[in-house]
Motif scaffolding. Sequence first.
Motif, PDB file in Angstrom:
ATOM      1  N   GLY A  73      -7.756 -74.629  22.399  1.00  0.00           N
ATOM      2  CA  GLY A  73      -9.153 -74.721  22.000  1.00  0.00           C
ATOM      3  C   GLY A  73      -9.481 -73.967  20.722  1.00  0.00           C
ATOM      4  O   GLY A  73     -10.627 -73.953  20.281  1.00  0.00           O
ATOM      5  N   ILE A  74      -8.476 -73.314  20.125  1.00  0.00           N
ATOM      6  CA  ILE A  74      -8.688 -72.531  18.900  1.00  0.00           C
ATOM      7  C   ILE A  74      -8.047 -73.259  17.730  1.00  0.00           C
ATOM      8  O   ILE A  74      -6.878 -73.645  17.795  1.00  0.00           O
ATOM      9  CB  ILE A  74      -8.063 -71.124  19.024  1.00  0.00           C
ATOM     10  CG1 ILE A  74      -8.592 -70.398  20.254  1.00  0.00           C
ATOM     11  CG2 ILE A  74      -8.345 -70.315  17.757  1.00  0.00           C
ATOM     12  CD1 ILE A  74      -7.899 -69.073  20.538  1.00  0.00           C
ATOM     13  N   SER A  75      -8.819 -73.436  16.668  1.00  0.00           N
ATOM     14  CA  SER A  75      -8.298 -74.059  15.448  1.00  0.00           C
ATOM     15  C   SER A  75      -8.828 -73.286  14.244  1.00  0.00           C
ATOM     16  O   SER A  75      -9.684 -72.396  14.393  1.00  0.00           O
ATOM     17  CB  SER A  75      -8.751 -75.523  15.356  1.00  0.00           C
ATOM     18  OG  SER A  75     -10.143 -75.579  15.123  1.00  0.00           O
ATOM     19  N   VAL A  76      -8.352 -73.635  13.080  1.00  0.00           N
ATOM     20  CA  VAL A  76      -8.847 -73.015  11.849  1.00  0.00           C
ATOM     21  C   VAL A  76     -10.364 -73.186  11.759  1.00  0.00           C
ATOM     22  O   VAL A  76     -11.083 -72.277  11.331  1.00  0.00           O
ATOM     23  CB  VAL A  76      -8.125 -73.600  10.611  1.00  0.00           C
ATOM     24  CG1 VAL A  76      -8.787 -73.142   9.323  1.00  0.00           C
ATOM     25  CG2 VAL A  76      -6.646 -73.194  10.629  1.00  0.00           C
ATOM     26  N   ALA A  77     -10.853 -74.326  12.210  1.00  0.00           N
ATOM     27  CA  ALA A  77     -12.295 -74.597  12.165  1.00  0.00           C
ATOM     28  C   ALA A  77     -13.095 -73.699  13.121  1.00  0.00           C
ATOM     29  O   ALA A  77     -14.322 -73.618  13.006  1.00  0.00           O
ATOM     30  CB  ALA A  77     -12.556 -76.064  12.498  1.00  0.00           C
ATOM     31  N   SER A  78     -12.418 -72.999  14.019  1.00  0.00           N
ATOM     32  CA  SER A  78     -13.096 -72.085  14.946  1.00  0.00           C
ATOM     33  C   SER A  78     -13.509 -70.788  14.258  1.00  0.00           C
ATOM     34  O   SER A  78     -14.229 -69.978  14.837  1.00  0.00           O
ATOM     35  CB  SER A  78     -12.184 -71.738  16.125  1.00  0.00           C
ATOM     36  OG  SER A  78     -11.774 -72.892  16.820  1.00  0.00           O
ATOM     37  N   PHE A  79     -13.042 -70.576  13.047  1.00  0.00           N
ATOM     38  CA  PHE A  79     -13.334 -69.356  12.286  1.00  0.00           C
ATOM     39  C   PHE A  79     -14.360 -69.659  11.202  1.00  0.00           C
ATOM     40  O   PHE A  79     -14.248 -70.669  10.504  1.00  0.00           O
ATOM     41  CB  PHE A  79     -12.057 -68.822  11.620  1.00  0.00           C
ATOM     42  CG  PHE A  79     -11.042 -68.310  12.595  1.00  0.00           C
ATOM     43  CD1 PHE A  79     -10.994 -66.971  12.947  1.00  0.00           C
ATOM     44  CD2 PHE A  79     -10.121 -69.168  13.170  1.00  0.00           C
ATOM     45  CE1 PHE A  79     -10.054 -66.504  13.852  1.00  0.00           C
ATOM     46  CE2 PHE A  79      -9.176 -68.710  14.075  1.00  0.00           C
ATOM     47  CZ  PHE A  79      -9.138 -67.377  14.412  1.00  0.00           C
ATOM     48  N   THR A  80     -15.333 -68.776  11.055  1.00  0.00           N
ATOM     49  CA  THR A  80     -16.323 -68.924   9.999  1.00  0.00           C
ATOM     50  C   THR A  80     -16.352 -67.652   9.165  1.00  0.00           C
ATOM     51  O   THR A  80     -16.125 -66.549   9.686  1.00  0.00           O
ATOM     52  CB  THR A  80     -17.733 -69.193  10.568  1.00  0.00           C
ATOM     53  OG1 THR A  80     -18.073 -68.141  11.471  1.00  0.00           O
ATOM     54  CG2 THR A  80     -17.795 -70.530  11.290  1.00  0.00           C
ATOM     55  N   PRO A  81     -16.629 -67.790   7.873  1.00  0.00           N
ATOM     56  CA  PRO A  81     -16.725 -66.603   7.024  1.00  0.00           C
ATOM     57  C   PRO A  81     -17.837 -65.673   7.505  1.00  0.00           C
ATOM     58  O   PRO A  81     -18.856 -66.132   8.044  1.00  0.00           O
ATOM     59  CB  PRO A  81     -17.063 -67.173   5.646  1.00  0.00           C
ATOM     60  CG  PRO A  81     -16.650 -68.596   5.695  1.00  0.00           C
ATOM     61  CD  PRO A  81     -16.842 -69.035   7.117  1.00  0.00           C
ATOM     62  N   ILE A  82     -17.631 -64.379   7.327  1.00  0.00           N
ATOM     63  CA  ILE A  82     -18.631 -63.387   7.691  1.00  0.00           C
ATOM     64  C   ILE A  82     -18.653 -62.318   6.601  1.00  0.00           C
ATOM     65  O   ILE A  82     -17.607 -61.924   6.075  1.00  0.00           O
ATOM     66  CB  ILE A  82     -18.350 -62.776   9.089  1.00  0.00           C
ATOM     67  CG1 ILE A  82     -19.491 -61.847   9.525  1.00  0.00           C
ATOM     68  CG2 ILE A  82     -17.000 -62.093   9.139  1.00  0.00           C
ATOM     69  CD1 ILE A  82     -19.423 -61.407  10.985  1.00  0.00           C
ATOM     70  N   ALA A  83     -19.842 -61.886   6.239  1.00  0.00           N
ATOM     71  CA  ALA A  83     -19.996 -60.833   5.241  1.00  0.00           C
ATOM     72  C   ALA A  83     -19.549 -59.497   5.824  1.00  0.00           C
ATOM     73  O   ALA A  83     -19.645 -59.268   7.036  1.00  0.00           O
ATOM     74  CB  ALA A  83     -21.453 -60.747   4.802  1.00  0.00           C
ATOM     75  N   ALA A  84     -19.076 -58.606   4.961  1.00  0.00           N
ATOM     76  CA  ALA A  84     -18.604 -57.295   5.407  1.00  0.00           C
ATOM     77  C   ALA A  84     -19.692 -56.552   6.182  1.00  0.00           C
ATOM     78  O   ALA A  84     -19.441 -56.017   7.263  1.00  0.00           O
ATOM     79  CB  ALA A  84     -18.127 -56.474   4.218  1.00  0.00           C
ATOM     80  N   ALA A  85     -20.896 -56.525   5.649  1.00  0.00           N
ATOM     81  CA  ALA A  85     -21.987 -55.793   6.308  1.00  0.00           C
ATOM     82  C   ALA A  85     -22.277 -56.364   7.690  1.00  0.00           C
ATOM     83  O   ALA A  85     -22.524 -55.610   8.646  1.00  0.00           O
ATOM     84  CB  ALA A  85     -23.242 -55.824   5.439  1.00  0.00           C
ATOM     85  N   ASP A  86     -22.240 -57.686   7.818  1.00  0.00           N
ATOM     86  CA  ASP A  86     -22.497 -58.317   9.121  1.00  0.00           C
ATOM     87  C   ASP A  86     -21.384 -58.001  10.123  1.00  0.00           C
ATOM     88  O   ASP A  86     -21.649 -57.742  11.297  1.00  0.00           O
ATOM     89  CB  ASP A  86     -22.657 -59.828   8.967  1.00  0.00           C
ATOM     90  CG  ASP A  86     -23.902 -60.200   8.185  1.00  0.00           C
ATOM     91  OD1 ASP A  86     -24.838 -59.379   8.099  1.00  0.00           O
ATOM     92  OD2 ASP A  86     -23.922 -61.313   7.635  1.00  0.00           O
ATOM     93  N   ALA A  87     -20.142 -58.034   9.649  1.00  0.00           N
ATOM     94  CA  ALA A  87     -19.009 -57.728  10.533  1.00  0.00           C
ATOM     95  C   ALA A  87     -19.076 -56.276  11.014  1.00  0.00           C
ATOM     96  O   ALA A  87     -18.866 -55.994  12.200  1.00  0.00           O
ATOM     97  CB  ALA A  87     -17.696 -57.992   9.813  1.00  0.00           C
ATOM     98  N   ILE A  88     -19.381 -55.370  10.101  1.00  0.00           N
ATOM     99  CA  ILE A  88     -19.469 -53.949  10.464  1.00  0.00           C
ATOM    100  C   ILE A  88     -20.620 -53.720  11.443  1.00  0.00           C
ATOM    101  O   ILE A  88     -20.455 -53.020  12.446  1.00  0.00           O
ATOM    102  CB  ILE A  88     -19.593 -53.077   9.197  1.00  0.00           C
ATOM    103  CG1 ILE A  88     -18.251 -53.086   8.450  1.00  0.00           C
ATOM    104  CG2 ILE A  88     -20.022 -51.655   9.546  1.00  0.00           C
ATOM    105  CD1 ILE A  88     -18.287 -52.450   7.080  1.00  0.00           C
ATOM    106  N   THR A  89     -21.759 -54.325  11.167  1.00  0.00           N
ATOM    107  CA  THR A  89     -22.905 -54.174  12.074  1.00  0.00           C
ATOM    108  C   THR A  89     -22.571 -54.700  13.463  1.00  0.00           C
ATOM    109  O   THR A  89     -22.849 -54.044  14.479  1.00  0.00           O
ATOM    110  CB  THR A  89     -24.144 -54.904  11.512  1.00  0.00           C
ATOM    111  OG1 THR A  89     -24.507 -54.285  10.278  1.00  0.00           O
ATOM    112  CG2 THR A  89     -25.308 -54.853  12.482  1.00  0.00           C
ATOM    113  N   GLU A  90     -21.963 -55.883  13.525  1.00  0.00           N
ATOM    114  CA  GLU A  90     -21.619 -56.456  14.830  1.00  0.00           C
ATOM    115  C   GLU A  90     -20.657 -55.550  15.600  1.00  0.00           C
ATOM    116  O   GLU A  90     -20.835 -55.320  16.802  1.00  0.00           O
ATOM    117  CB  GLU A  90     -21.012 -57.846  14.664  1.00  0.00           C
ATOM    118  CG  GLU A  90     -20.729 -58.516  15.984  1.00  0.00           C
ATOM    119  CD  GLU A  90     -20.273 -59.963  15.880  1.00  0.00           C
ATOM    120  OE1 GLU A  90     -20.059 -60.572  16.938  1.00  0.00           O
ATOM    121  OE2 GLU A  90     -20.131 -60.483  14.754  1.00  0.00           O
TER     122      GLU A  90
END
Length: 167
Positions: A73-90
């Motif tokens: 169920g995992i493919s390359v399309a399962s990944f989306t870009p994320i900004a550094a600030a958003d990743a750190i906050t999450e």
Amino acid sequence: MVAGALTHRESMLINFANGSYQWVSVKLFDLPAGLGDEAALAALLADVHYRDSYDSREERDSVTVHGPYLLEGISVASFTPIAAADAITELRVWAGYYVQPGAELAAELEREVFARITVADARYRLADLRESAPAPFSPVGTESGVVELVLLDRGAGELALVVASDD
């Protein structure tokens, strides 16, 4: 150039050891020069080190499972870009789900995770696939959820797989 494109360098586990059962796994790979983002993600998905159920301290080939998800169920399309600030906050919100990390744990997260997020040339977030590709009987992510990031640092020639969860 996908199969065998990555070379695993090392794996580390940051165990919160605060009664929360939270942990962060960081797996580092050599990122060959010239390997594009999609090809790097495809190479990661094809790597045996990605097939980890995370239900044991021992890293082993789980064949069909990655964390709480079925690999099919995992493919390359399962990944989306994320900004550094958003990743750190999450990740900061996730890390404080039960209790805020103490100074020593916060420093380790800064050094091994947040610093890598900051310097990465590209960052990708795996979608929540618990509805579409759940692995049977997985204890991973049962409470605080799962945050999975792939960080590409071309300057350091490094791909980092960061999986934050609980069990």
